[in-house]
Write a protein that holds these residues in place. Structure first.
Motif: not given
Length: 331
Positions: A273-290
């Motif tokens: 859950l790095m800054k960029q991953n968190k941002k794109f997860l919130a925006e629905d571009f990434i579906d899931c983060i472990i």
């Protein structure tokens, strides 16, 4: 009973317990009474080795990790956890000797390991992310305890490994992919650091879960932006239904698609859950983060060394970090 257990029962830090035992520093009368009551009822006797180290000598822990800026700041979070533990154990005068290696530069792990070995250190925390090189370089530290974070080595003689079970983590990612795109016909498993043991194990767990499907395993070194873009382009061209990125670079796929006006038509699962991953997860571009809980890894690594070397407690060979799953709804 140990100092750690006393601290937990009293609801205070290990450092506070140490100050009560050795009658130094500011501690409230209420806390002193609470700690002393637990000590008296347990029959605890202070460890003379720990006391001597706390009062007379610095305990130096060598840190051999990738550059803090690598992997979107992932390693800096591990270092934050290390510093937090050192602050809690301040009475024991734990000092850090830090060498950061460039994992993209051949031989740099060995060079930094050799340089660190010339400093008098009492223990080591390292990440054997370049498996073959790490196996050889660890000979420099055969006479001191060392702890692995993030990854392990099958043949390692480490005190303990603080990390997720990479194979189980890969299986978990595969289960998530199946839930998100149950009818997927083409799935790509991405390894951006082919020499990393834990990434290989994640890929193995992911691939073996999909025995009935043809998972495409793609590995490649991404040492520059051009190499990374070319690598991602080749994966996007396969028109997959799902992409599993076995490290924390899932944000790179989003950035590439945005830069080239490519509409995302695939499920995307990655790590951390790095800054960029968190941002794109919130925006629905990434579906899931472990999440691998990097701060916890660093923290537990120091505590393992403290228990083993300063208070003579047994340390388990592995300290498994929980597999934490994030969707946009729970970040």
């Amino acid at each position: 009973m140990t100092i750690t257990e006393i601290a937990e029962l009293a609801g205070v830090s290990i450092g506070t317990v140490d100050r009560v035992i050795h009658k130094r520093g500011r501690v409230s009368a209420k806390t002193v009474a609470k700690v002393e009551k637990i000590i008296k009822s347990s029959g605890f006797t202070p460890n003379p080795i720990a006391r001597q180290l706390a009062l007379k000598k610095d305990f130096v822990v060598g840190i051999l990790l990738p550059l803090k800026t690598d992997d979107a700041g992932y390693w800096e979070l591990i270092f934050d956890g290390i510093e937090k533990a050192c602050e809690e154990l301040k009475p024991f005068s734990i000092k850090l000797a830090v060498k950061n290696f460039d994992r993209k530069k051949n031989g740099d792990f060995t060079a930094k390991a050799e340089a660190l070995s010339k400093i008098k250190i009492d223990a080591l925390i390292t990440a054997p992310v370049i498996a073959e090189e790490a196996s050889k370089a660890l000979k420099f530290f055969s006479d001191i305890p060392y702890v692995f974070v993030d990854s392990s080595l099958p043949e390692g003689k480490q005190l303990t490994t603080v990390a997720q079970n990479p194979y189980a983590s890969g299986v978990c990612a595969a289960r998530l992919m199946k839930l998100i795109v149950p009818d997927a016909e083409k799935i790509v498993c991405v390894q951006m650091y082919p020499d990393s043991y834990n990434l290989k194990e994640r890929a193995r767990g992911f691939t073996e879960f999909f025995k009935e499907k043809n998972v495409i395993n793609v590995a490649g070194n991404c040492n520059t932006k051009n190499e990374t873009d070319s690598f991602i382009k080749s994966i996007i061209a396969k028109k997959p239904d799902g992409i599993f990125v076995s490290n924390n670079a899932s944000f790179s796929f989003v950035e590439y698609c945005r830069a080239h006006n490519i509409k995302k038509k695939f499920a995307l699962i990655g790590y951390d859950l790095m800054k960029q991953n968190k941002k794109f997860l919130a925006e629905d571009f990434i579906d899931c983060i472990i999440s691998q809980q990097p701060e916890q890894q660093g923290y537990e690594a120091v505590k393992a060394i403290y228990r083993h070397s300063l208070i003579n407690e047994k340390v388990n060979k592995t300290m498994k970090i929980p597999i934490t799953i994030y969707f946009k709804e729970n970040i």
